[in-house]
Scaffold this active site. Sequence first.
Site, PDB file in Angstrom:
ATOM      1  NE  ARG A   1     -20.042  18.741  29.508  1.00 52.52           N
ATOM      2  CZ  ARG A   1     -18.954  19.017  29.347  1.00 52.52           C
ATOM      3  NH1 ARG A   1     -19.075  20.515  29.200  1.00 52.52           N
ATOM      4  NH2 ARG A   1     -17.967  19.232  28.453  1.00 52.52           N
TER       5      ARG A   1
ATOM      6  NE  ARG B   1     -17.300  24.762  33.886  1.00 53.68           N
ATOM      7  CZ  ARG B   1     -16.450  24.679  32.741  1.00 53.68           C
ATOM      8  NH1 ARG B   1     -14.757  25.109  33.806  1.00 53.68           N
ATOM      9  NH2 ARG B   1     -16.391  24.303  31.860  1.00 53.68           N
TER      10      ARG B   1
ATOM     11  NE  ARG C   1     -14.302  21.425  38.593  1.00 50.97           N
ATOM     12  CZ  ARG C   1     -12.952  21.822  38.460  1.00 50.97           C
ATOM     13  NH1 ARG C   1     -12.559  22.043  39.694  1.00 50.97           N
ATOM     14  NH2 ARG C   1     -12.830  22.404  38.187  1.00 50.97           N
TER      15      ARG C   1
ATOM     16  CE1 TYR D   1     -11.584  16.994  23.889  1.00 51.99           C
ATOM     17  CE2 TYR D   1     -13.419  15.547  22.390  1.00 51.99           C
ATOM     18  CZ  TYR D   1     -12.999  16.892  22.976  1.00 51.99           C
ATOM     19  OH  TYR D   1     -13.689  18.195  23.026  1.00 51.99           O
TER      20      TYR D   1
ATOM     21  CG  ASP E   1     -15.052  13.966  31.017  1.00 55.99           C
ATOM     22  OD1 ASP E   1     -15.796  15.557  30.386  1.00 55.99           O
ATOM     23  OD2 ASP E   1     -14.340  14.200  29.609  1.00 55.99           O
TER      24      ASP E   1
HETATM   25  O1  CP3 Z   1     -24.103  15.487  30.834  1.00 61.53           O
HETATM   26  C1  CP3 Z   1     -24.119  15.811  32.082  1.00 61.53           C
HETATM   27  O2  CP3 Z   1     -24.560  16.591  33.239  1.00 61.53           O
HETATM   28  C2  CP3 Z   1     -22.939  14.817  32.196  1.00 61.53           C
HETATM   29  C3  CP3 Z   1     -21.623  14.840  32.898  1.00 61.53           C
HETATM   30  C4  CP3 Z   1     -20.935  15.435  31.581  1.00 61.53           C
HETATM   31  C5  CP3 Z   1     -19.436  15.881  31.261  1.00 61.53           C
HETATM   32  N1  CP3 Z   1     -18.566  16.079  30.092  1.00 61.53           N
HETATM   33  C6  CP3 Z   1     -18.916  16.779  32.412  1.00 61.53           C
HETATM   34  C7  CP3 Z   1     -17.661  17.895  32.221  1.00 61.53           C
HETATM   35  C8  CP3 Z   1     -21.145  14.705  29.974  1.00 61.53           C
HETATM   36  C9  CP3 Z   1     -22.337  13.944  28.892  1.00 61.53           C
HETATM   37  C10 CP3 Z   1     -19.111  15.515  29.089  1.00 61.53           C
HETATM   38  C11 CP3 Z   1     -18.991  14.806  27.518  1.00 61.53           C
HETATM   39  C12 CP3 Z   1     -17.836  15.477  26.965  1.00 61.53           C
HETATM   40  N2  CP3 Z   1     -17.064  15.500  27.375  1.00 61.53           N
HETATM   41  C13 CP3 Z   1     -18.414  15.295  25.409  1.00 61.53           C
HETATM   42  C14 CP3 Z   1     -18.784  15.801  25.055  1.00 61.53           C
HETATM   43  C15 CP3 Z   1     -20.324  16.188  24.781  1.00 61.53           C
HETATM   44  C16 CP3 Z   1     -19.918  17.392  24.079  1.00 61.53           C
HETATM   45  O3  CP3 Z   1     -20.119  18.578  25.197  1.00 61.53           O
HETATM   46  O4  CP3 Z   1     -19.556  17.803  23.013  1.00 61.53           O
HETATM   47  C17 CP3 Z   1     -16.858  16.593  25.121  1.00 61.53           C
HETATM   48  C18 CP3 Z   1     -16.376  16.901  24.114  1.00 61.53           C
HETATM   49  C19 CP3 Z   1     -15.950  16.296  26.665  1.00 61.53           C
HETATM   50  C20 CP3 Z   1     -14.630  16.184  26.821  1.00 61.53           C
HETATM   51  C21 CP3 Z   1     -14.966  17.915  27.752  1.00 61.53           C
HETATM   52  N3  CP3 Z   1     -14.747  17.216  29.273  1.00 61.53           N
HETATM   53  C22 CP3 Z   1     -13.927  19.132  27.360  1.00 61.53           C
HETATM   54  C23 CP3 Z   1     -13.684  19.357  26.579  1.00 61.53           C
HETATM   55  C24 CP3 Z   1     -13.963  19.677  28.944  1.00 61.53           C
HETATM   56  C25 CP3 Z   1     -13.987  21.239  29.468  1.00 61.53           C
HETATM   57  C26 CP3 Z   1     -15.262  21.616  28.794  1.00 61.53           C
HETATM   58  C27 CP3 Z   1     -15.066  23.289  29.714  1.00 61.53           C
HETATM   59  O5  CP3 Z   1     -16.517  23.764  30.002  1.00 61.53           O
HETATM   60  O6  CP3 Z   1     -13.797  23.629  30.684  1.00 61.53           O
HETATM   61  C28 CP3 Z   1     -14.541  18.611  29.832  1.00 61.53           C
HETATM   62  C29 CP3 Z   1     -14.496  19.266  31.404  1.00 61.53           C
HETATM   63  C30 CP3 Z   1     -16.319  19.008  31.868  1.00 61.53           C
HETATM   64  N4  CP3 Z   1     -17.230  17.602  31.800  1.00 61.53           N
HETATM   65  C31 CP3 Z   1     -16.647  19.441  32.898  1.00 61.53           C
HETATM   66  C32 CP3 Z   1     -17.719  18.738  33.232  1.00 61.53           C
HETATM   67  C33 CP3 Z   1     -18.975  19.574  34.128  1.00 61.53           C
HETATM   68  C34 CP3 Z   1     -16.279  21.208  33.600  1.00 61.53           C
HETATM   69  C35 CP3 Z   1     -15.908  20.436  34.419  1.00 61.53           C
HETATM   70  C36 CP3 Z   1     -15.116  21.670  35.499  1.00 61.53           C
HETATM   71  O7  CP3 Z   1     -13.838  22.937  35.493  1.00 61.53           O
HETATM   72  O8  CP3 Z   1     -16.254  21.290  36.362  1.00 61.53           O
END
Ligand code: CP3
Length: 343
Positions: free
Chosen positions: A22, A26, A35, A148, A72
Amino acid sequence: MKPLLRALAGETLDPPPVWMMRQAGRYLPEYRELRSQAGSFLDLCKTPEMAEEVTLQPIRRYGLDGAILFSDILVVPQALGQKLWFEEGLGPRLEPLDETADLSRLSTSAFHERLQPVYETLKRLSQSVPQEVTRLGFAGAPWTVASYMIEGGSSRDFFKSRLWAYRDPAGFEKLIDLLVDVTSEYLIQQVLAGAETVQLFDSWAGIWTDEGFRRWSLAPSRRIIEKIHEACPGVPVIFFPRGAGVLYQECAMESGAQALSLDSSVPLEWARDNLQPHVALQGNLDPACLMAGGTVLDEATRRLVSVLGKGPFIFNLGHGIDKATPPENVNRMLEVLRGKSAQ
Ligand code: CP3
Protein backbone atom coordinates in the site's frame (compact mmCIF):
# COMPACT_ATOMS: atom_id res chain seq x y z
CA MET A 1 19.38 -7.69 -13.05
CA LYS A 2 17.30 -5.29 -10.92
CA PRO A 3 17.88 -5.59 -7.15
CA LEU A 4 14.36 -6.79 -6.31
CA LEU A 5 14.49 -9.46 -9.02
CA ARG A 6 17.92 -10.56 -7.80
CA ALA A 7 16.55 -11.08 -4.30
CA LEU A 8 13.66 -13.08 -5.77
CA ALA A 9 16.20 -15.21 -7.63
CA GLY A 10 17.77 -16.10 -4.28
CA GLU A 11 20.60 -13.58 -3.97
CA THR A 12 21.54 -11.88 -0.71
CA LEU A 13 21.81 -8.10 -1.13
CA ASP A 14 23.22 -5.51 1.24
CA PRO A 15 21.28 -3.33 1.72
CA PRO A 16 18.21 -5.39 0.79
CA PRO A 17 15.76 -4.07 -1.80
CA VAL A 18 12.69 -2.39 -0.30
CA TRP A 19 9.08 -1.54 -1.12
CA MET A 20 5.96 -1.21 1.03
CA MET A 21 2.53 -2.78 0.75
CA ARG A 22 0.00 0.00 0.00
CA GLN A 23 2.89 2.36 -0.66
CA ALA A 24 0.64 4.52 -2.84
CA GLY A 25 -2.23 5.81 -0.75
CA ARG A 26 -3.83 8.26 1.58
CA TYR A 27 -0.80 8.87 3.83
CA LEU A 28 0.71 10.79 0.88
CA PRO A 29 -0.59 14.36 0.27
CA GLU A 30 0.09 13.99 -3.48
CA TYR A 31 -2.18 10.91 -3.52
CA ARG A 32 -4.99 12.71 -1.71
CA GLU A 33 -4.72 15.56 -4.21
CA LEU A 34 -5.08 13.30 -7.26
CA ARG A 35 -7.73 11.17 -5.56
CA SER A 36 -9.91 14.25 -5.05
CA GLN A 37 -9.53 15.13 -8.74
CA ALA A 38 -10.43 11.58 -9.81
CA GLY A 39 -13.70 11.62 -7.89
CA SER A 40 -13.73 8.05 -6.67
CA PHE A 41 -11.13 5.44 -5.79
CA LEU A 42 -12.40 3.14 -8.54
CA ASP A 43 -12.13 5.91 -11.14
CA LEU A 44 -8.54 6.34 -10.02
CA CYS A 45 -7.90 2.60 -10.51
CA LYS A 46 -9.60 2.53 -13.90
CA THR A 47 -8.01 5.62 -15.48
CA PRO A 48 -4.58 4.47 -16.72
CA GLU A 49 -2.88 7.92 -16.72
CA MET A 50 -3.96 8.52 -13.13
CA ALA A 51 -3.22 5.00 -11.91
CA GLU A 52 0.21 5.30 -13.51
CA GLU A 53 0.86 8.62 -11.78
CA VAL A 54 -0.22 7.29 -8.37
CA THR A 55 2.01 4.22 -8.81
CA LEU A 56 4.98 6.51 -9.46
CA GLN A 57 4.39 8.88 -6.52
CA PRO A 58 6.10 6.80 -3.80
CA ILE A 59 8.92 5.90 -6.22
CA ARG A 60 9.70 9.59 -6.82
CA ARG A 61 9.45 10.49 -3.17
CA TYR A 62 11.48 7.61 -1.73
CA GLY A 63 13.38 5.85 -4.49
CA LEU A 64 11.92 2.43 -3.63
CA ASP A 65 13.00 -0.75 -5.48
CA GLY A 66 9.50 -1.92 -6.40
CA ALA A 67 6.62 -0.11 -8.12
CA ILE A 68 3.35 -1.95 -7.45
CA LEU A 69 0.52 -1.47 -9.90
CA PHE A 70 -2.14 0.81 -8.43
CA SER A 71 -5.44 -1.06 -8.41
CA ASP A 72 -7.40 -3.24 -5.99
CA ILE A 73 -7.99 -6.97 -5.50
CA LEU A 74 -11.75 -6.41 -5.83
CA VAL A 75 -11.66 -5.40 -9.51
CA VAL A 76 -11.73 -9.16 -10.20
CA PRO A 77 -15.25 -9.79 -8.83
CA GLN A 78 -16.28 -6.55 -10.52
CA ALA A 79 -14.99 -7.86 -13.85
CA LEU A 80 -17.10 -10.99 -13.26
CA GLY A 81 -20.17 -8.78 -13.07
CA GLN A 82 -20.57 -8.37 -9.30
CA LYS A 83 -21.46 -4.82 -8.34
CA LEU A 84 -18.66 -3.07 -6.40
CA TRP A 85 -18.52 0.34 -4.76
CA PHE A 86 -16.47 2.03 -2.05
CA GLU A 87 -18.13 3.91 0.78
CA GLU A 88 -16.17 6.61 2.54
CA GLY A 89 -15.13 5.30 5.94
CA LEU A 90 -16.69 1.86 5.35
CA GLY A 91 -14.33 0.48 2.72
CA PRO A 92 -15.40 -1.85 -0.09
CA ARG A 93 -18.99 -2.98 -0.63
CA LEU A 94 -20.26 -5.70 -2.98
CA GLU A 95 -23.68 -7.17 -3.58
CA PRO A 96 -23.17 -10.33 -1.51
CA LEU A 97 -23.33 -13.86 -2.93
CA ASP A 98 -24.87 -16.56 -0.76
CA GLU A 99 -25.01 -20.33 -0.65
CA THR A 100 -27.99 -20.40 -2.94
CA ALA A 101 -26.33 -17.99 -5.36
CA ASP A 102 -26.45 -18.92 -8.96
CA LEU A 103 -22.80 -18.74 -9.91
CA SER A 104 -23.77 -18.57 -13.54
CA ARG A 105 -24.77 -14.97 -12.78
CA LEU A 106 -21.06 -14.34 -12.67
CA SER A 107 -19.78 -14.15 -16.18
CA THR A 108 -16.31 -14.35 -17.68
CA SER A 109 -17.39 -13.02 -21.08
CA ALA A 110 -16.34 -9.39 -20.46
CA PHE A 111 -13.60 -10.22 -17.95
CA HIS A 112 -10.49 -9.08 -19.81
CA GLU A 113 -12.31 -6.21 -21.49
CA ARG A 114 -13.28 -4.80 -18.09
CA LEU A 115 -9.70 -5.18 -16.88
CA GLN A 116 -8.19 -3.53 -19.93
CA PRO A 117 -7.43 -0.29 -18.00
CA VAL A 118 -5.26 -2.33 -15.60
CA TYR A 119 -3.26 -3.82 -18.47
CA GLU A 120 -2.98 -0.38 -20.02
CA THR A 121 -1.60 1.04 -16.75
CA LEU A 122 1.10 -1.66 -16.72
CA LYS A 123 2.02 -0.90 -20.34
CA ARG A 124 2.46 2.74 -19.47
CA LEU A 125 4.52 1.84 -16.41
CA SER A 126 6.89 -0.19 -18.61
CA GLN A 127 7.85 3.14 -20.17
CA SER A 128 7.88 5.35 -17.09
CA VAL A 129 9.19 3.29 -14.15
CA PRO A 130 12.94 3.98 -13.65
CA GLN A 131 15.46 1.39 -14.97
CA GLU A 132 16.45 -0.17 -11.66
CA VAL A 133 12.90 -0.36 -10.26
CA THR A 134 10.92 -3.60 -10.55
CA ARG A 135 7.28 -3.50 -11.74
CA LEU A 136 4.96 -5.62 -9.60
CA GLY A 137 1.50 -6.82 -10.54
CA PHE A 138 -0.86 -8.42 -8.04
CA ALA A 139 -4.17 -10.12 -7.36
CA GLY A 140 -6.07 -11.40 -4.36
CA ALA A 141 -5.91 -15.15 -3.71
CA PRO A 142 -9.18 -17.04 -4.33
CA TRP A 143 -10.11 -17.47 -0.66
CA THR A 144 -9.62 -13.79 0.21
CA VAL A 145 -11.50 -12.57 -2.86
CA ALA A 146 -14.29 -15.15 -2.32
CA SER A 147 -14.70 -13.96 1.27
CA TYR A 148 -15.35 -10.37 0.15
CA MET A 149 -17.74 -11.64 -2.53
CA ILE A 150 -19.74 -13.62 0.03
CA GLU A 151 -19.72 -11.12 2.92
CA GLY A 152 -20.36 -8.15 0.66
CA GLY A 153 -17.37 -6.29 2.08
CA SER A 154 -14.94 -6.42 4.97
CA SER A 155 -15.79 -8.57 7.96
CA ARG A 156 -14.33 -9.30 11.36
CA ASP A 157 -14.24 -13.08 11.02
CA PHE A 158 -15.68 -14.06 7.62
CA PHE A 159 -18.05 -16.40 9.39
CA LYS A 160 -20.60 -16.58 6.59
CA SER A 161 -17.88 -17.62 4.12
CA ARG A 162 -16.51 -20.31 6.40
CA LEU A 163 -20.00 -21.61 7.09
CA TRP A 164 -20.62 -21.97 3.35
CA ALA A 165 -17.35 -23.88 2.92
CA TYR A 166 -18.35 -26.35 5.69
CA ARG A 167 -21.99 -26.78 4.69
CA ASP A 168 -21.56 -27.00 0.96
CA PRO A 169 -17.93 -27.69 0.08
CA ALA A 170 -18.78 -28.71 -3.47
CA GLY A 171 -20.65 -25.47 -4.16
CA PHE A 172 -17.97 -23.39 -2.48
CA GLU A 173 -15.31 -25.18 -4.51
CA LYS A 174 -17.02 -24.09 -7.73
CA LEU A 175 -16.54 -20.47 -6.73
CA ILE A 176 -12.90 -21.10 -5.73
CA ASP A 177 -12.23 -22.95 -9.01
CA LEU A 178 -13.70 -20.09 -11.02
CA LEU A 179 -11.43 -17.68 -9.13
CA VAL A 180 -8.39 -19.90 -9.71
CA ASP A 181 -9.03 -19.79 -13.47
CA VAL A 182 -9.72 -16.08 -13.84
CA THR A 183 -7.00 -15.00 -11.40
CA SER A 184 -4.39 -17.06 -13.27
CA GLU A 185 -5.47 -15.50 -16.56
CA TYR A 186 -5.50 -12.05 -14.99
CA LEU A 187 -1.96 -12.37 -13.62
CA ILE A 188 -0.64 -13.83 -16.89
CA GLN A 189 -2.12 -10.84 -18.75
CA GLN A 190 -0.45 -8.53 -16.22
CA VAL A 191 2.91 -10.15 -17.00
CA LEU A 192 2.30 -9.81 -20.74
CA ALA A 193 1.51 -6.12 -20.15
CA GLY A 194 4.79 -5.55 -18.31
CA ALA A 195 4.69 -6.86 -14.72
CA GLU A 196 8.06 -8.45 -13.88
CA THR A 197 6.81 -10.27 -10.80
CA VAL A 198 3.38 -10.70 -9.20
CA GLN A 199 2.20 -10.89 -5.61
CA LEU A 200 -0.75 -13.03 -4.56
CA PHE A 201 -2.47 -11.53 -1.47
CA ASP A 202 -4.21 -14.05 0.79
CA SER A 203 -5.00 -11.48 3.46
CA TRP A 204 -7.45 -13.70 5.36
CA ALA A 205 -5.57 -17.01 5.14
CA GLY A 206 -5.04 -16.89 8.91
CA ILE A 207 -8.63 -17.47 9.95
CA TRP A 208 -8.72 -21.11 8.77
CA THR A 209 -8.08 -24.35 10.63
CA ASP A 210 -5.05 -26.23 9.32
CA GLU A 211 -7.19 -28.37 7.02
CA GLY A 212 -9.22 -25.40 5.83
CA PHE A 213 -6.03 -23.51 5.16
CA ARG A 214 -4.59 -26.33 3.03
CA ARG A 215 -7.75 -26.79 1.04
CA TRP A 216 -8.96 -23.23 0.58
CA SER A 217 -5.83 -21.08 0.77
CA LEU A 218 -2.73 -23.07 -0.09
CA ALA A 219 -4.07 -25.44 -2.77
CA PRO A 220 -5.86 -22.82 -4.93
CA SER A 221 -2.89 -20.44 -4.64
CA ARG A 222 -0.50 -23.23 -5.64
CA ARG A 223 -2.59 -23.91 -8.76
CA ILE A 224 -2.43 -20.24 -9.75
CA ILE A 225 1.33 -20.13 -9.20
CA GLU A 226 1.73 -23.28 -11.32
CA LYS A 227 -0.29 -21.80 -14.17
CA ILE A 228 1.76 -18.58 -14.09
CA HIS A 229 5.00 -20.56 -14.23
CA GLU A 230 3.71 -22.64 -17.14
CA ALA A 231 2.66 -19.60 -19.15
CA CYS A 232 5.48 -17.27 -18.08
CA PRO A 233 8.60 -19.31 -17.29
CA GLY A 234 11.07 -17.46 -15.10
CA VAL A 235 8.60 -14.93 -13.71
CA PRO A 236 8.85 -15.04 -9.91
CA VAL A 237 5.78 -15.07 -7.68
CA ILE A 238 5.46 -13.67 -4.14
CA PHE A 239 2.81 -15.32 -1.93
CA PHE A 240 1.34 -13.55 1.13
CA PRO A 241 -0.63 -16.02 3.28
CA ARG A 242 -1.23 -13.50 6.04
CA GLY A 243 -1.65 -15.07 9.47
CA ALA A 244 -0.61 -18.58 8.38
CA GLY A 245 1.61 -19.01 11.46
CA VAL A 246 3.54 -22.30 11.44
CA LEU A 247 1.80 -23.18 8.17
CA TYR A 248 4.13 -20.67 6.49
CA GLN A 249 6.49 -23.64 6.45
CA GLU A 250 4.17 -25.68 4.22
CA CYS A 251 3.86 -22.63 1.98
CA ALA A 252 7.65 -22.46 1.69
CA MET A 253 7.83 -26.13 0.68
CA GLU A 254 4.70 -26.51 -1.42
CA SER A 255 3.29 -23.27 -2.80
CA GLY A 256 5.77 -23.00 -5.67
CA ALA A 257 6.31 -19.31 -4.86
CA GLN A 258 9.81 -17.83 -5.08
CA ALA A 259 9.16 -15.60 -2.06
CA LEU A 260 6.86 -15.50 0.95
CA SER A 261 5.66 -12.21 2.35
CA LEU A 262 5.60 -12.44 6.16
CA ASP A 263 3.05 -10.76 8.40
CA SER A 264 4.39 -9.02 11.50
CA SER A 265 3.58 -11.90 13.85
CA VAL A 266 6.07 -14.31 12.25
CA PRO A 267 9.13 -14.72 14.52
CA LEU A 268 12.24 -13.63 12.64
CA GLU A 269 14.68 -16.29 13.81
CA TRP A 270 12.13 -19.02 13.09
CA ALA A 271 11.58 -17.64 9.60
CA ARG A 272 15.32 -17.41 8.97
CA ASP A 273 15.90 -21.02 10.06
CA ASN A 274 12.80 -22.70 8.63
CA LEU A 275 11.71 -20.68 5.59
CA GLN A 276 14.69 -18.81 4.17
CA PRO A 277 16.60 -21.98 3.18
CA HIS A 278 13.73 -22.66 0.73
CA VAL A 279 12.42 -19.27 -0.46
CA ALA A 280 13.24 -15.56 -0.43
CA LEU A 281 11.50 -13.69 2.38
CA GLN A 282 9.72 -10.36 2.34
CA GLY A 283 8.43 -8.31 5.26
CA ASN A 284 7.55 -7.77 8.04
CA LEU A 285 7.87 -4.45 9.86
CA ASP A 286 4.75 -3.73 11.90
CA PRO A 287 2.89 -0.82 10.21
CA ALA A 288 2.11 0.56 13.70
CA CYS A 289 5.83 0.71 14.44
CA LEU A 290 6.37 2.66 11.21
CA MET A 291 3.63 5.06 12.28
CA ALA A 292 5.17 5.44 15.75
CA GLY A 293 8.59 6.34 14.32
CA GLY A 294 11.56 7.36 16.48
CA THR A 295 13.93 4.93 18.13
CA VAL A 296 11.46 1.99 18.15
CA LEU A 297 11.36 2.25 14.37
CA ASP A 298 15.17 2.46 14.14
CA GLU A 299 15.57 -0.59 16.33
CA ALA A 300 12.93 -2.69 14.59
CA THR A 301 14.42 -1.83 11.18
CA ARG A 302 17.92 -2.83 12.29
CA ARG A 303 16.75 -6.03 13.90
CA LEU A 304 14.83 -7.08 10.80
CA VAL A 305 17.85 -6.55 8.57
CA SER A 306 20.27 -8.18 10.98
CA VAL A 307 18.17 -11.37 11.24
CA LEU A 308 16.78 -11.77 7.72
CA GLY A 309 19.33 -9.74 5.73
CA LYS A 310 21.90 -12.55 5.63
CA GLY A 311 19.80 -14.47 3.11
CA PRO A 312 17.52 -13.55 0.18
CA PHE A 313 15.37 -10.77 1.61
CA ILE A 314 13.12 -7.91 0.51
CA PHE A 315 12.44 -5.32 3.19
CA ASN A 316 8.69 -4.56 3.47
CA LEU A 317 5.91 -4.18 6.03
CA GLY A 318 3.88 -6.98 7.61
CA HIS A 319 0.70 -5.49 6.10
CA GLY A 320 -0.30 -2.28 4.30
CA ILE A 321 0.93 1.11 5.50
CA ASP A 322 -1.70 2.93 7.56
CA LYS A 323 -3.24 6.14 6.22
CA ALA A 324 -2.18 8.12 9.32
CA THR A 325 1.54 7.34 8.92
CA PRO A 326 3.72 10.48 8.76
CA PRO A 327 5.46 10.31 5.34
CA GLU A 328 8.79 11.38 6.92
CA ASN A 329 8.85 8.19 9.00
CA VAL A 330 9.41 6.30 5.76
CA ASN A 331 12.48 8.46 5.09
CA ARG A 332 13.82 7.61 8.52
CA MET A 333 13.25 3.88 7.98
CA LEU A 334 15.07 4.06 4.63
CA GLU A 335 18.01 5.99 6.12
CA VAL A 336 18.49 3.34 8.77
CA LEU A 337 18.06 0.55 6.25
CA ARG A 338 20.45 1.96 3.69
CA GLY A 339 22.99 3.49 6.03
CA LYS A 340 23.40 0.85 8.68
CA SER A 341 22.42 -2.44 7.16
CA ALA A 342 26.00 -3.77 7.14
CA GLN A 343 26.02 -4.12 10.97
O1 CP3 B 1 0.19 -1.62 -2.49
C1 CP3 B 1 -0.20 -0.71 -3.27
O2 CP3 B 1 0.15 0.49 -3.14
C2 CP3 B 1 -1.04 -1.09 -4.47
C3 CP3 B 1 -2.44 -0.87 -4.36
C4 CP3 B 1 -3.34 -1.74 -3.53
C5 CP3 B 1 -4.56 -1.26 -2.99
N1 CP3 B 1 -5.24 -2.29 -2.45
C6 CP3 B 1 -4.98 0.15 -3.05
C7 CP3 B 1 -6.07 0.62 -2.18
C8 CP3 B 1 -3.28 -3.11 -3.23
C9 CP3 B 1 -2.15 -4.11 -3.51
C10 CP3 B 1 -4.49 -3.44 -2.55
C11 CP3 B 1 -4.82 -4.82 -2.13
C12 CP3 B 1 -6.02 -5.06 -1.31
N2 CP3 B 1 -7.24 -4.45 -1.40
C13 CP3 B 1 -6.11 -6.10 -0.36
C14 CP3 B 1 -5.03 -7.09 -0.02
C15 CP3 B 1 -3.99 -6.52 0.85
C16 CP3 B 1 -4.43 -6.21 2.26
O3 CP3 B 1 -4.44 -5.01 2.60
O4 CP3 B 1 -4.74 -7.15 3.01
C17 CP3 B 1 -7.41 -6.04 0.20
C18 CP3 B 1 -7.96 -6.94 1.29
C19 CP3 B 1 -8.12 -5.00 -0.48
C20 CP3 B 1 -9.54 -4.60 -0.32
C21 CP3 B 1 -9.66 -3.18 0.09
N3 CP3 B 1 -9.44 -2.12 -0.76
C22 CP3 B 1 -10.00 -2.65 1.34
C23 CP3 B 1 -10.31 -3.49 2.58
C24 CP3 B 1 -9.98 -1.25 1.22
C25 CP3 B 1 -10.35 -0.22 2.27
C26 CP3 B 1 -9.11 0.10 3.04
C27 CP3 B 1 -9.12 1.49 3.62
O5 CP3 B 1 -8.07 1.82 4.17
O6 CP3 B 1 -10.12 2.22 3.49
C28 CP3 B 1 -9.59 -0.93 -0.08
C29 CP3 B 1 -9.40 0.42 -0.64
C30 CP3 B 1 -8.02 0.78 -1.10
N4 CP3 B 1 -7.24 -0.03 -1.85
C31 CP3 B 1 -7.37 2.04 -0.92
C32 CP3 B 1 -6.15 1.95 -1.60
C33 CP3 B 1 -5.12 3.03 -1.76
C34 CP3 B 1 -7.94 3.25 -0.18
C35 CP3 B 1 -8.87 3.92 -1.16
C36 CP3 B 1 -9.05 5.40 -0.97
O7 CP3 B 1 -9.99 5.76 -0.25
O8 CP3 B 1 -8.32 6.19 -1.58
